[in-house]
Design a protein around this motif. Structure first.
Motif, mmCIF file in Angstrom:
data_model
loop_
_atom_site.group_PDB
_atom_site.id
_atom_site.type_symbol
_atom_site.label_atom_id
_atom_site.label_comp_id
_atom_site.label_asym_id
_atom_site.label_seq_id
_atom_site.Cartn_x
_atom_site.Cartn_y
_atom_site.Cartn_z
ATOM 1 N N GLU A 206 0.845 -1.193 0.000
ATOM 2 C CA GLU A 206 0.000 0.000 0.000
ATOM 3 C C GLU A 206 0.887 1.253 0.000
ATOM 4 O OE1 GLU A 206 -4.191 0.387 1.939
ATOM 5 O OE2 GLU A 206 -2.706 1.107 3.375
ATOM 6 N N GLU A 207 1.971 1.185 0.765
ATOM 7 C CA GLU A 207 2.905 2.316 0.792
ATOM 8 C C GLU A 207 3.516 2.550 -0.596
ATOM 9 O OE1 GLU A 207 5.540 1.027 3.886
ATOM 10 O OE2 GLU A 207 4.692 2.398 5.354
ATOM 11 N N ASN A 209 2.218 1.504 -3.587
ATOM 12 C CA ASN A 209 1.209 1.853 -4.590
ATOM 13 C C ASN A 209 0.618 3.238 -4.379
ATOM 14 O OD1 ASN A 209 1.693 -0.575 -5.714
ATOM 15 N ND2 ASN A 209 -0.158 -1.569 -4.987
ATOM 16 N N LEU A 210 0.517 3.653 -3.121
ATOM 17 C CA LEU A 210 -0.041 4.980 -2.862
ATOM 18 C C LEU A 210 1.009 6.085 -2.995
ATOM 19 C CD1 LEU A 210 -2.415 4.346 0.190
ATOM 20 C CD2 LEU A 210 -3.028 4.704 -2.194
ATOM 21 N N GLY A 211 2.247 5.693 -3.216
ATOM 22 C CA GLY A 211 3.290 6.708 -3.376
ATOM 23 C C GLY A 211 3.873 7.159 -2.055
ATOM 24 N N THR A 212 3.490 6.477 -0.959
ATOM 25 C CA THR A 212 4.006 6.888 0.349
ATOM 26 C C THR A 212 5.507 6.635 0.432
ATOM 27 O OG1 THR A 212 1.901 6.058 1.141
ATOM 28 C CG2 THR A 212 3.442 6.788 2.798
ATOM 29 N N ASN A 214 7.624 6.793 -2.028
ATOM 30 C CA ASN A 214 8.289 7.881 -2.753
ATOM 31 C C ASN A 214 8.301 9.154 -1.921
ATOM 32 O OD1 ASN A 214 9.094 6.535 -4.986
ATOM 33 N ND2 ASN A 214 7.358 7.114 -6.249
ATOM 34 N N ARG A 215 7.189 9.369 -1.220
ATOM 35 C CA ARG A 215 7.132 10.556 -0.357
ATOM 36 C C ARG A 215 8.210 10.455 0.716
ATOM 37 N NH1 ARG A 215 1.413 12.952 1.225
ATOM 38 N NH2 ARG A 215 2.129 15.050 0.949
ATOM 39 N N ILE A 216 8.353 9.247 1.290
ATOM 40 C CA ILE A 216 9.362 9.053 2.341
ATOM 41 C C ILE A 216 10.766 9.202 1.748
ATOM 42 C CG2 ILE A 216 10.322 7.357 3.965
ATOM 43 C CD1 ILE A 216 7.421 6.322 4.331
#
Lengths: 382, 283
Positions: A206-207, A209-212, A214-216
């Motif tokens: 989920e991290e 696929n949701l782009g989390t 990449n955000r991290i």
């Protein structure tokens, strides 16, 4: 920061009811079902004795003696009958499991070495081991009566009580056969610990696929605390599994008629083993999550791998009933490393030295898998 | 000047994605990055956010070399992806606590910043509600709130209004304007909605087929779309693009004595975008 990373992982996993079910309900159910299902196999006796009918021409003292000898075991209840009812009818009336047609004057024929045939009838679904046992028991009983008839009774030696059985394994000098619960608890515990893959892959993918992720990655932070943040909560969840499954084996299985789990060895050793298993299982889960594109893919790859590792590792079919070739194959499954260590402590009261080689294998595997994941995560352009 | 990109190139294997990209983004401006699907916008934004490596070229971030000052760049910029890059099973506050802690915030500093981010995105009523139950607009606001946690100098917003209702969209656009003017925040905004870019941005670049097709001030770009509408005495209207053929316009005036009206009009950004990127469907 690390506190909030841990808090996040804990909240995510405890709010994931499906994962909780897989981690706690599944192994409990397996332990209960398999402990009860394998209880008689391990105890080498049956809850309900098999019913055997000996069909005779004439009842006599020798046949009554034969009946007594045959009844002196945990497996069969033998009835004599002069009624020659059809065997099929008797079997499918479900009154008898075996119908044995004894020839007339069998003992005279044995003494005079005349040919004869004993016909044994049973349904096709009978356990082959029971069939062999019945044959052996019948042969042994007839021999015994024959010997008594030709020797004076006082000279007879009953060798049965002089025979003591030991289970000797390829890699161990002495091995006590575990009870079903001693096999089931560690086996399904190891299996369920590897299913930590479900919550880890759920959150991890989920991290991704949701782009989390990449955000991290765009935040000035090393991936080490992120990976550690994934290890610690799931390690603690694995340890909760260990405690709960041991309690199930000790207190719930006996309530349902199974054996109570008895731990022969040192309790802290169990947590050392479970820590090594947990580390390997979490590292495996992180790697599978890393290389999978979707939760479905991770669940399929991880679930299938877990089932194969479990089948190979003696979780589903106990190693004690495997042929030697398969016992060799089990040594390649990390689940076997964990399970053998658990059995060593649960059953044999083994020491740290006894389990150290398997623990080292688990830890090395965990380090290698984790290192690969770390490099994959750290890599840009991914 | 906040960001200066020079001759930036990026390929995935044999496939070139960005070719000799050069851009300058002014401090405190809202910079609109336009381009059809697959034009390379996301790759460019990912490089600027340290998610991807560039192959060649240079980037300066507030006068500092981008590569040798990655920590400074990351500390002072923030990326709000198009996806809802947070944890749906966590509440607004739990999400903000997690991401805030990654930015190194703690204690009162973290609490104060969370309060600010919640207020600016109007999520006060939903502070302790799990994000999976949010509407699209609320999710977008939470996404932006997380992006504001580190009080960035540069904020990257990747299609921040996709899939939301007009009210939420309007709120988010106003909020972006406000953040830009009040905090002198440099915003790099990618979107397919031309009217948003036209409304928000000071500078616009159009990226297509690995290259920057056009990069200028919004007013200058829109000026290129100006045309003259000439109404003749019989009511017939004729459009002449004065930018492209001034001579044609003069000739037309001289040869049509019965002109009753001349109006100067301009097309919008979408017309310019379609003209530059052609109207072929993109995969």
């Amino acid at each position: 920061m690390f506190v909030y990373i841990l808090k996040k992982e804990f909240l995510l996993v405890f709010r994931n009811l499906h994962a909780m079910g897989v981690l706690f309900i599944m192994p409990m159910a397996f332990i209960l079902i398999m402990s009860l299902a394998l209880k008689d196999t391990y105890a080498n006796k049956l809850d309900k004795k098999l019913e055997v009918l000996l069909q005779l021409e004439v009842k006599n003292d020798q046949m009554t003696a034969l009946q007594e000898i045959l009844n002196d075991n945990d497996f069969f209840t033998v009835t004599l009958s002069e009624d020659k009812k059809e065997q099929k009818t008797l079997l499918y009336e479900k009154k008898y499991d075996f119908v044995i047609n004894m020839p007339n004057s069998i003992f005279e024929k044995i003494i005079h070495k005349n040919e004869f045939k004993i016909e044994m009838f049973t349904k096709p679904d009978v356990d082959q081991q029971r069939l062999t046992l019945m044959k052996n028991l019948l042969q042994q009983s007839l021999t015994s009566i024959y010997m008594k008839s030709i020797l004076e009774e006082k000279k007879m030696i009953d060798l049965q009580d002089s025979i003591d059985s030991h289970y000797v394994y390829k890699n161990k000098d002495f091995h006590i056969q575990p009870t079903s619960v001693q096999q089931s608890v560690p086996a399904w515990l190891v299996f369920s610990m590897f299913f930590i893959l479900i919550p880890i892959s759920n959150t991890f993918i989920e991290e991704k696929n949701l782009g989390t992720i990449n955000r991290i990655k765009s935040i000035n932070i090393s991936f080490l605390p992120i990976i550690l943040g994934k290890i610690v909560p799931y390690y603690l969840i694995n340890q909760i599994q260990v405690v709960l499954m041991i309690l199930v084996g000790m207190y719930i299985v006996p309530l349902l008629g199974g054996d109570s789990l008895v731990i022969e060895g040192n309790i802290p050793l169990i947590f050392i083993i479970s820590s090594a298993i947990s580390f390997a299982a979490i590292s495996f889960a992180i790697l599978i999550s890393n290389i999978s594109k979707s939760t479905e893919e991770a669940t399929s790859i991880g679930g299938l791998s877990n089932i194969i590792l479990a089948a190979l590792g003696g979780v589903m079919v106990p190693k004690v009933v495997m042929p030697l070739f398969m016992q060799d194959v089990t040594s390649y499954s990390p689940m076997a490393w964990g399970l053998e260590s658990f059995l060593e402590v649960f059953v044999l009261g083994g020491s740290l030295n006894d389990i150290l080689p398997d623990l080292i294998k688990l830890i090395v595997l965990g380090i290698v898998l984790l290192f690969i994941s770390y490099m994959l995560l750290k890599r840009k352009n991914s | 000047m906040s960001i200066k990109i020079k001759d930036l190139c990026k390929s995935y294997g044999e496939k070139k994605v960005l070719d000799q990209i050069s851009l300058t983004i002014e401090e405190g401006s809202i910079f609109g990055l336009l381009g059809p699907n697959g034009a390379g916008k996301s790759t460019l934004v990912s490089i600027l956010n340290n998610i991807l490596d560039k192959d060649s070229g240079t980037i300066e971030f507030f006068g500092k070399d981008f590569e040798n000052n990655a920590a400074y760049v990351k500390k002072n910029s923030s990326f709000v992806p198009q996806t809802y890059a947070f944890y749906p099973d966590l509440t607004t506050v739990e999400n903000l606590e997690f991401f805030g802690s990654l930015y190194g915030l703690k204690g009162k500093g973290l609490r104060d910043r969370i309060k600010f981010c919640i207020e600016i995105t109007s999520l006060e009523k939903y502070s302790n509600i799990r994000a999976y139950s949010f509407s699209g607009g609320m999710k977008r606001r939470l996404n932006i709130a997380i992006g504001l946690l580190n009080d960035p100098k540069v904020l990257y917003l990747d299609e921040p209004t996709v899939g939301i209702d007009p009210q939420s969209r309007n709120y988010i656009l106003k909020m972006i304007k406000e953040m830009n003017t009040q905090n002198n925040l440099t915003i790099i905004y990618t979107s397919h909605y031309m009217e948003e870019i036209e409304y928000l941005c000071d500078d616009i670049a159009i990226l297509d087929n690995t290259k920057i097709l056009l990069n200028n001030k919004k007013e200058i770009l829109l000026d290129q779309t100006k045309y003259v509408e000439v109404v003749l005495g019989n009511g017939k209207k004729t459009r002449i693009n004065t930018k492209e053929s001034y001579d044609e316009f003069i000739t037309f005036i001289n040869t049509h004595p019965n002109i009753s009206e001349i109006n100067v009009e301009h097309k919008n950004l979408e017309d310019l975008f379609l003209k530059l990127t052609k109207q072929d469907l993109r995969d």
